[in-house]
Design a protein around this motif. Structure first.
Motif, PDB file in Angstrom:
ATOM      1  N   GLU A  14       8.399  -3.754  -5.207  1.00 13.31           N
ATOM      2  CA  GLU A  14       7.059  -4.274  -5.524  1.00 13.31           C
ATOM      3  C   GLU A  14       6.898  -4.273  -7.051  1.00 13.31           C
ATOM      4  N   ASP A  21       0.288   2.804 -11.373  1.00 12.41           N
ATOM      5  CA  ASP A  21       0.304   2.318  -9.988  1.00 12.41           C
ATOM      6  C   ASP A  21       1.721   2.360  -9.420  1.00 12.41           C
ATOM      7  N   VAL A  43      -3.747   0.989   2.403  1.00 12.74           N
ATOM      8  CA  VAL A  43      -5.181   0.792   2.204  1.00 12.74           C
ATOM      9  C   VAL A  43      -5.831   2.069   1.706  1.00 12.74           C
ATOM     10  N   PHE A  47      -3.785   0.421  -2.169  1.00 12.39           N
ATOM     11  CA  PHE A  47      -2.827  -0.682  -2.225  1.00 12.39           C
ATOM     12  C   PHE A  47      -3.061  -1.678  -1.097  1.00 12.39           C
ATOM     13  N   GLY A  48      -4.323  -1.812  -0.697  1.00  8.93           N
ATOM     14  CA  GLY A  48      -4.642  -2.715   0.401  1.00  8.93           C
ATOM     15  C   GLY A  48      -4.277  -4.158   0.113  1.00  8.93           C
ATOM     16  N   TYR A  49      -4.259  -4.522  -1.165  1.00  8.26           N
ATOM     17  CA  TYR A  49      -3.923  -5.903  -1.521  1.00  8.26           C
ATOM     18  C   TYR A  49      -2.467  -6.248  -1.208  1.00  8.26           C
ATOM     19  N   LEU A  50      -1.613  -5.230  -0.914  1.00  5.56           N
ATOM     20  CA  LEU A  50      -0.229  -5.474  -0.549  1.00  5.56           C
ATOM     21  C   LEU A  50      -0.057  -5.715   0.941  1.00  5.56           C
ATOM     22  N   HIS A  54      -5.029  -8.562   4.575  1.00  2.00           N
ATOM     23  CA  HIS A  54      -6.073  -7.570   4.343  1.00  2.00           C
ATOM     24  C   HIS A  54      -6.990  -8.051   3.230  1.00  2.00           C
ATOM     25  N   ALA A  55      -8.286  -8.109   3.518  1.00  2.00           N
ATOM     26  CA  ALA A  55      -9.278  -8.525   2.518  1.00  2.00           C
ATOM     27  C   ALA A  55     -10.001  -7.287   2.007  1.00  2.00           C
ATOM     28  N   PRO A  56      -9.741  -6.866   0.789  1.00  2.00           N
ATOM     29  CA  PRO A  56     -10.421  -5.674   0.270  1.00  2.00           C
ATOM     30  C   PRO A  56     -11.911  -5.907   0.140  1.00  2.00           C
ATOM     31  N   GLU A  59     -16.088  -5.198  -4.757  1.00  2.00           N
ATOM     32  CA  GLU A  59     -16.652  -4.098  -5.535  1.00  2.00           C
ATOM     33  C   GLU A  59     -18.105  -4.387  -5.860  1.00  2.00           C
TER      34      GLU A  59
END
Length: 259
Positions: A14, A21, A43, A47-50, A54-56, A59
């Motif tokens: 990655e 990170d 998540v 690292f939910g964006y990986l 998955h839609a974080p 904010e």
């Protein structure tokens, strides 16, 4: 960050923008025996964006109140003296924060500011005092909020709600002006009957046109009755609401001898 699946299998990896990170992700991979961590672990550790699909959660934007921004703005000022900054904060605490302090600074409208001014006038403040509060602190605070932040953050506001907003109309008072020597004589006679020392200051102020801080700081040797002159070399200052020892004027500020 690269690793072999299971420690000896095919390469996986990655790419991260920040070294911190990458290190956190590396620790997760090692904790799972060099296998890619499961989705719930990704998540949980940010690292939910990986995770595919998955839609974080968006904010929540940081909401800064007028009080928070005003106090941070006050700390950035470098030219005003400590006493001047204290006066600014005192006025904000007394006349501004009770109404505007808890409001988000980006939600304050021109109507809110017009009502704030009208309310101040209703408490008995003069138009001059309201103008001072506006001009010395409130207007500059809004003006600063319309500029990008020091880190190029976008401005908090798109306009200054006080820009072009007129002061409220207040009662008009006629000034008491001494128009003749007879009027001055009446005032001075009454003053000497009440307090001779204060009357000396009043007489000096009338005769020279000096400001109160200059008159009150005069020393005996500064007044030369035989020459009919007064020499101003210092002024009386107020620090923390108390009159303090006169401050010497810089040579470029000294008025010399005044008839």
């Amino acid at each position: 960050m690269k690793w072999r699946t299971g420690g000896s299998g095919p390469w996986d990896g990655e790419q991260f923008d920040r070294n911190g990170d990458a290190k956190r992700f590396k620790a997760l991979v090692e904790a799972h025996d060099h296998y890619r961590p499961p989705a719930e672990q990704l998540v949980e550790h940010g690292f939910g964006y990986l995770v595919p699909g998955h839609a974080p959660a968006p904010e929540e934007p940081t909401v800064m109140t007028f009080r928070e921004y005003a106090l941070s703005w006050l700390e950035t000022l470098t030219k005003p003296s400590v006493e001047t900054k204290r006066k600014y904060r005192e006025r904000l605490e007394k006349h501004v924060f009770p109404t505007l302090g808890d409001l988000p600074i980006d939600k304050i409208t021109r109507r809110v500011m017009r009502e704030w001014q009208t309310a101040l006038l209703a408490t008995g403040l003069s138009r001059k005092t309201i103008a001072n509060i506006r001009g010395e602190s409130v207007f500059p605070i809004f003006r600063a909020s319309c500029r990008p932040g020091e880190g190029e953050e976008p401005p908090l506001r798109s306009y200054n709600p006080l820009d072009g907003l007129a002061l409220p109309d207040g009662p008009r008072f006629e000034r008491d002006i001494l128009e003749t020597p007879e009027d001055a004589a009446i005032l001075l006679t009454a003053a000497y009957e009440v307090d001779p020392e204060a009357a000396d200051l009043i007489l000096t102020a009338l005769a020279t046109g000096l400001r109160w801080g200059e008159v009150a700081a005069l020393t005996p040797e500064a007044v030369r009755p035989h020459a009919g002159t007064v020499e101003v070399r210092q002024v009386l200052r107020k620090v923390n609401r108390r009159r303090c020892t006169p401050a010497r004027l810089l040579p470029s500020m000294m008025s010399g001898e005044s008839e």
